[in-house]
Design a protein around this motif. Structure first.
Motif, PDB file in Angstrom:
ATOM      1  N   VAL A 154     -56.938  -1.900 -82.091  1.00 34.93           N
ATOM      2  CA  VAL A 154     -56.687  -3.111 -82.879  1.00 34.93           C
ATOM      3  C   VAL A 154     -56.530  -2.765 -84.353  1.00 34.93           C
ATOM      4  O   VAL A 154     -55.632  -3.269 -85.042  1.00 34.93           O
ATOM      5  N   GLY A 155     -57.396  -1.875 -84.851  1.00 33.82           N
ATOM      6  CA  GLY A 155     -57.323  -1.489 -86.257  1.00 33.82           C
ATOM      7  C   GLY A 155     -56.019  -0.793 -86.595  1.00 33.82           C
ATOM      8  O   GLY A 155     -55.408  -1.054 -87.643  1.00 33.82           O
ATOM      9  N   ALA A 156     -55.556   0.093 -85.711  1.00 34.81           N
ATOM     10  CA  ALA A 156     -54.291   0.788 -85.954  1.00 34.81           C
ATOM     11  C   ALA A 156     -53.111  -0.183 -85.928  1.00 34.81           C
ATOM     12  O   ALA A 156     -52.183  -0.072 -86.744  1.00 34.81           O
ATOM     13  N   LEU A 157     -53.141  -1.160 -85.010  1.00 37.34           N
ATOM     14  CA  LEU A 157     -52.065  -2.151 -84.949  1.00 37.34           C
ATOM     15  C   LEU A 157     -52.037  -3.022 -86.205  1.00 37.34           C
ATOM     16  O   LEU A 157     -50.969  -3.284 -86.765  1.00 37.34           O
ATOM     17  N   VAL A 158     -53.221  -3.463 -86.642  1.00 44.88           N
ATOM     18  CA  VAL A 158     -53.294  -4.294 -87.850  1.00 44.88           C
ATOM     19  C   VAL A 158     -52.794  -3.515 -89.059  1.00 44.88           C
ATOM     20  O   VAL A 158     -52.033  -4.041 -89.895  1.00 44.88           O
ATOM     21  N   LYS A 159     -53.181  -2.254 -89.148  1.00 45.54           N
ATOM     22  CA  LYS A 159     -52.767  -1.439 -90.282  1.00 45.54           C
ATOM     23  C   LYS A 159     -51.271  -1.174 -90.252  1.00 45.54           C
ATOM     24  O   LYS A 159     -50.606  -1.135 -91.294  1.00 45.54           O
ATOM     25  N   ALA A 160     -50.712  -0.992 -89.042  1.00 47.79           N
ATOM     26  CA  ALA A 160     -49.279  -0.749 -88.927  1.00 47.79           C
ATOM     27  C   ALA A 160     -48.469  -1.998 -89.243  1.00 47.79           C
ATOM     28  O   ALA A 160     -47.389  -1.916 -89.843  1.00 47.79           O
ATOM     29  N   ILE A 161     -48.976  -3.166 -88.848  1.00 51.47           N
ATOM     30  CA  ILE A 161     -48.236  -4.416 -89.056  1.00 51.47           C
ATOM     31  C   ILE A 161     -48.274  -4.846 -90.520  1.00 51.47           C
ATOM     32  O   ILE A 161     -47.251  -5.183 -91.115  1.00 51.47           O
ATOM     33  N   PHE A 162     -49.456  -4.824 -91.113  1.00 48.29           N
ATOM     34  CA  PHE A 162     -49.620  -5.352 -92.468  1.00 48.29           C
ATOM     35  C   PHE A 162     -49.495  -4.286 -93.551  1.00 48.29           C
ATOM     36  O   PHE A 162     -49.376  -4.621 -94.728  1.00 48.29           O
ATOM     37  N   GLY A 163     -49.542  -3.010 -93.167  1.00 50.53           N
ATOM     38  CA  GLY A 163     -49.428  -1.947 -94.159  1.00 50.53           C
ATOM     39  C   GLY A 163     -50.772  -1.501 -94.699  1.00 50.53           C
ATOM     40  O   GLY A 163     -51.743  -2.263 -94.676  1.00 50.53           O
ATOM     41  N   GLY A 164     -50.815  -0.266 -95.176  1.00 49.26           N
ATOM     42  CA  GLY A 164     -52.073   0.298 -95.640  1.00 49.26           C
ATOM     43  C   GLY A 164     -52.647  -0.402 -96.851  1.00 49.26           C
ATOM     44  O   GLY A 164     -53.855  -0.603 -96.946  1.00 49.26           O
ATOM     45  N   GLU A 165     -51.796  -0.799 -97.804  1.00 50.43           N
ATOM     46  CA  GLU A 165     -52.299  -1.452 -99.013  1.00 50.43           C
ATOM     47  C   GLU A 165     -52.899  -2.816 -98.712  1.00 50.43           C
ATOM     48  O   GLU A 165     -53.958  -3.173 -99.233  1.00 50.43           O
ATOM     49  N   THR A 166     -52.229  -3.583 -97.859  1.00 52.37           N
ATOM     50  CA  THR A 166     -52.758  -4.899 -97.473  1.00 52.37           C
ATOM     51  C   THR A 166     -54.059  -4.747 -96.693  1.00 52.37           C
ATOM     52  O   THR A 166     -55.015  -5.505 -96.894  1.00 52.37           O
ATOM     53  N   PHE A 167     -54.113  -3.758 -95.802  1.00 54.82           N
ATOM     54  CA  PHE A 167     -55.327  -3.509 -95.022  1.00 54.82           C
ATOM     55  C   PHE A 167     -56.488  -3.164 -95.947  1.00 54.82           C
ATOM     56  O   PHE A 167     -57.614  -3.664 -95.773  1.00 54.82           O
ATOM     57  N   SER A 168     -56.234  -2.317 -96.950  1.00 59.01           N
ATOM     58  CA  SER A 168     -57.299  -1.928 -97.884  1.00 59.01           C
ATOM     59  C   SER A 168     -57.771  -3.118 -98.709  1.00 59.01           C
ATOM     60  O   SER A 168     -58.963  -3.250 -99.000  1.00 59.01           O
ATOM     61  N   ALA A 169     -56.846  -3.993 -99.091  1.00 58.25           N
ATOM     62  CA  ALA A 169     -57.209  -5.143 -99.915  1.00 58.25           C
ATOM     63  C   ALA A 169     -58.081  -6.135 -99.162  1.00 58.25           C
ATOM     64  O   ALA A 169     -58.928  -6.806 -99.767  1.00 58.25           O
ATOM     65  N   TYR A 170     -57.858  -6.256 -97.864  1.00 58.73           N
ATOM     66  CA  TYR A 170     -58.621  -7.213 -97.042  1.00 58.73           C
ATOM     67  C   TYR A 170     -59.425  -6.470 -95.972  1.00 58.73           C
ATOM     68  O   TYR A 170     -59.589  -6.965 -94.855  1.00 58.73           O
TER      69      TYR A 170
END
Length: 313
Positions: A154-170
């Motif tokens: 799930v984490g890899a999918l979320v990071k791939a969909i939203f991008g690393g910068e968005t994932f880090s921000a939230y």
């Protein structure tokens, strides 16, 4: 009426005379674990006031002071009691802030797990039939995979969909969501078993005869009688959620180094162990071990107390 009411014991008197407090007073391990856990939570919550510096403030970070050892090793600086990391941040400050983030994710993920699992468990146990079969098969499918595997996917999918910068921000709310979705079956199966044992009792039949709706019966009458196993699971699940966050951060799917948690601190210093800067990884790792151990010991004690047949205090 007033005389009989005044004769009733107060909440404090009931707690004072309860088996829970009696067993707690006789268990030194539980007492030490609670003190350690409360102490760690307190210093984490008060991190902005207790920390010597703010590890998020770039103006307070001196790269020339990177990899300074703790105070008991030659070459240390009295300003940094536990030394500094590779970026020049004070280790004591980053650990306090990191523990705060880890606890926030742990409690948040368990709250989400409990919300989903309790609702699904109540529906499955009380309504039965196809709803029960569907929800329990869904739980079985998820339990066939390890929690960490589900969280990684799930984490890899979320990071791939939203991008690393968005994932880090939230990262904090996303990790709460990821870990919460990975662990809800534990609650659902336990609550379902308790509901199956409760729903055919006389007080439930009386509520049905009175014409109460199923929703009210489930949440106002059955749920309060299933709280004991929920409390026991929650203590264990908080520790599991903190470990899951640390594992995801270590794999690069968790908190970024700029917003540290205990897991990301361990990962950040892992590459510097061989160079001699062992404190960057080992000190946050020791704090993580103490935190998880205290929670697990409290969970073991609470489990035994909630089931007196197992308690040997």
């Amino acid at each position: 009426m007033n005389a009989s009411s005044s004769a009733l014991p107060s909440r404090w008197e009931r707690l004072r005379d309860s088996y829970l407090l009696y067993s707690f007073k006789r268990d030194i391990v539980a007492q030490i674990s609670l003190v350690v856990f409360i102490g760690l939570v307190a210093v984490a919550v008060l991190a902005p006031w207790l920390s010597p510096m703010n590890p998020y403030d770039l103006a307070q970070i001196d790269i020339l002071s990177s990899e300074l050892p703790p105070f008991w090793i030659d070459g240390s600086d009295a300003q940094y009691l536990l030394g500094t990391d590779a970026q020049g941040r004070d280790m004591l400050s980053t650990i306090l802030y990191g523990a705060r983030v880890s606890l926030m994710i742990g409690f948040g993920a368990v709250a989400l797990q409990a919300l989903i699992g309790v609702c699904f468990g109540l529906l499955a146990g009380y309504l039965g039939g196809r709803i029960d079969a569907f929800l329990m098969r869904l739980a079985d499918i998820q339990l066939s995979f390890s929690t960490l595997m589900v969280a990684i996917i799930v984490g890899a999918l979320v990071k791939a969909i939203f991008g690393g910068e968005t994932f880090s921000a939230y990262a904090v709310p996303l990790l709460i969501l990821i870990i919460g979705l990975a662990e809800w079956p534990q609650y659902a199966r336990t609550v379902r078993a308790s509901v199956l044992a409760e729903k055919n009792k006389e007080y439930v039949d009386a509520a049905r005869v009175m014409g109460l709706r199923s929703k009210r019966i489930m949440f106002r009458h059955i749920l309060p009688n299933t709280l004991s196993p929920i409390f026991v699971i929650s203590t264990v699940q908080i520790a599991n959620a903190i470990i899951s966050e640390a594992a995801l951060s270590f794999l690069g799917l968790g908190m970024p180094e700029t917003h540290p948690s205990l897991g990301s601190l361990i990962k950040a210093g892992f590459d510097y162990i061989q160079s001699g800067s062992w404190w960057i990884t080992l000190i946050p790792g020791a704090v993580l071990i103490v935190l998880v151990l205290s929670i697990n010991l409290l969970g073991d004690w609470l489990r035994d107390v909630m089931n007196p047949r197992l308690y040997k205090g």
